[in-house]
Design a protein around this motif. Structure first.
Motif, PDB file in Angstrom:
ATOM      1  N   ASP A  35      36.612  45.409  41.106  1.00  0.00           N
ATOM      2  CA  ASP A  35      35.307  45.176  41.811  1.00  0.00           C
ATOM      3  C   ASP A  35      34.733  43.922  41.594  1.00  0.00           C
ATOM      4  O   ASP A  35      34.189  43.164  42.481  1.00  0.00           O
ATOM      5  CB  ASP A  35      34.473  46.166  42.170  1.00  0.00           C
ATOM      6  N   ARG A  36      34.810  43.373  40.303  1.00  0.00           N
ATOM      7  CA  ARG A  36      33.805  42.294  39.969  1.00  0.00           C
ATOM      8  C   ARG A  36      34.660  41.535  38.803  1.00  0.00           C
ATOM      9  O   ARG A  36      35.688  42.339  38.391  1.00  0.00           O
ATOM     10  CB  ARG A  36      32.564  42.748  39.425  1.00  0.00           C
ATOM     11  N   ARG A  37      34.303  40.192  38.613  1.00  0.00           N
ATOM     12  CA  ARG A  37      34.780  39.682  37.363  1.00  0.00           C
ATOM     13  C   ARG A  37      34.492  40.294  36.151  1.00  0.00           C
ATOM     14  O   ARG A  37      33.301  40.668  35.803  1.00  0.00           O
ATOM     15  CB  ARG A  37      34.535  38.291  37.377  1.00  0.00           C
ATOM     16  N   PRO A  38      35.583  40.834  35.414  1.00  0.00           N
ATOM     17  CA  PRO A  38      35.131  41.379  33.817  1.00  0.00           C
ATOM     18  C   PRO A  38      34.819  40.493  32.903  1.00  0.00           C
ATOM     19  O   PRO A  38      35.695  40.199  31.740  1.00  0.00           O
ATOM     20  CB  PRO A  38      36.592  42.217  33.589  1.00  0.00           C
ATOM     21  N   MET A  39      33.645  39.955  32.862  1.00  0.00           N
ATOM     22  CA  MET A  39      33.092  39.028  31.932  1.00  0.00           C
ATOM     23  C   MET A  39      33.402  39.488  30.672  1.00  0.00           C
ATOM     24  O   MET A  39      33.634  38.675  29.515  1.00  0.00           O
ATOM     25  CB  MET A  39      31.694  38.518  32.306  1.00  0.00           C
ATOM     26  N   PHE A  40      33.058  40.534  30.009  1.00  0.00           N
ATOM     27  CA  PHE A  40      32.990  41.193  28.974  1.00  0.00           C
ATOM     28  C   PHE A  40      34.521  41.362  28.405  1.00  0.00           C
ATOM     29  O   PHE A  40      34.847  41.168  27.084  1.00  0.00           O
ATOM     30  CB  PHE A  40      32.223  42.430  28.500  1.00  0.00           C
ATOM     31  N   LEU A  41      35.342  41.790  29.249  1.00  0.00           N
ATOM     32  CA  LEU A  41      36.699  41.832  28.948  1.00  0.00           C
ATOM     33  C   LEU A  41      37.317  40.422  28.644  1.00  0.00           C
ATOM     34  O   LEU A  41      38.287  40.625  27.703  1.00  0.00           O
ATOM     35  CB  LEU A  41      37.541  42.374  30.230  1.00  0.00           C
ATOM     36  N   ARG A  57      40.471  37.976  45.573  1.00  0.00           N
ATOM     37  CA  ARG A  57      41.255  38.671  46.738  1.00  0.00           C
ATOM     38  C   ARG A  57      40.368  38.434  47.900  1.00  0.00           C
ATOM     39  O   ARG A  57      39.030  38.578  47.767  1.00  0.00           O
ATOM     40  CB  ARG A  57      41.609  40.121  46.246  1.00  0.00           C
ATOM     41  N   GLU A  58      41.030  38.493  48.976  1.00  0.00           N
ATOM     42  CA  GLU A  58      40.391  38.601  50.501  1.00  0.00           C
ATOM     43  C   GLU A  58      39.265  39.661  50.557  1.00  0.00           C
ATOM     44  O   GLU A  58      38.395  39.472  51.232  1.00  0.00           O
ATOM     45  CB  GLU A  58      41.399  38.542  51.345  1.00  0.00           C
ATOM     46  N   GLY A  60      37.286  40.791  48.372  1.00  0.00           N
ATOM     47  CA  GLY A  60      36.128  40.654  47.472  1.00  0.00           C
ATOM     48  C   GLY A  60      36.303  41.068  46.109  1.00  0.00           C
ATOM     49  O   GLY A  60      35.616  40.926  45.301  1.00  0.00           O
ATOM     50  N   SER A  61      37.491  41.783  45.620  1.00  0.00           N
ATOM     51  CA  SER A  61      37.890  42.299  44.613  1.00  0.00           C
ATOM     52  C   SER A  61      38.533  41.190  43.552  1.00  0.00           C
ATOM     53  O   SER A  61      38.613  39.861  44.217  1.00  0.00           O
ATOM     54  CB  SER A  61      38.710  43.569  44.502  1.00  0.00           C
ATOM     55  N   PHE A  62      38.623  41.500  42.482  1.00  0.00           N
ATOM     56  CA  PHE A  62      39.470  40.103  41.726  1.00  0.00           C
ATOM     57  C   PHE A  62      40.597  40.913  40.978  1.00  0.00           C
ATOM     58  O   PHE A  62      40.740  42.109  40.638  1.00  0.00           O
ATOM     59  CB  PHE A  62      38.448  39.906  40.387  1.00  0.00           C
ATOM     60  N   GLU A  63      41.751  40.142  40.929  1.00  0.00           N
ATOM     61  CA  GLU A  63      43.070  40.399  40.523  1.00  0.00           C
ATOM     62  C   GLU A  63      43.405  39.587  38.980  1.00  0.00           C
ATOM     63  O   GLU A  63      42.918  38.552  39.137  1.00  0.00           O
ATOM     64  CB  GLU A  63      44.164  40.039  41.361  1.00  0.00           C
TER      65      GLU A  63
END
Length: 69
Positions: A35-41, A57-58, A60-63
């Motif tokens: 759902d969001r950018r995984p900054m800690f990952l 992604r269109e 609003g999620s992130f791949e």
């Protein structure tokens, strides 16, 4: 392999992702959808030597495509 982490509360997406990555062989790729950018990952991936690319992604999620280096 695709891992859909949408709808999960932190830290579940990161924990699921790291568990799936542990099963990869050298050169294999895991694609996750968050759902969001995984900054800690990202920090973990860099420390562990994984390559990663992020695409918005269109919906609003992130791949994120993660390759075991």
């Amino acid at each position: 392999m695709i891992l859909d982490n949408r709808g999960l509360e932190p830290p579940q997406p990161m924990m699921r992702t790291l568990a799936a990555l542990a099963k990869l062989n050298q050169g294999e790729t895991l694609t996750i959808i968050n759902d969001r950018r995984p900054m800690f990952l990202y920090e973990q991936l860099d420390e562990l030597g994984y390559r990663h690319e992020t695409f918005a992604r269109e919906d609003g999620s992130f791949e994120i495509r993660i390759t075991k280096g």
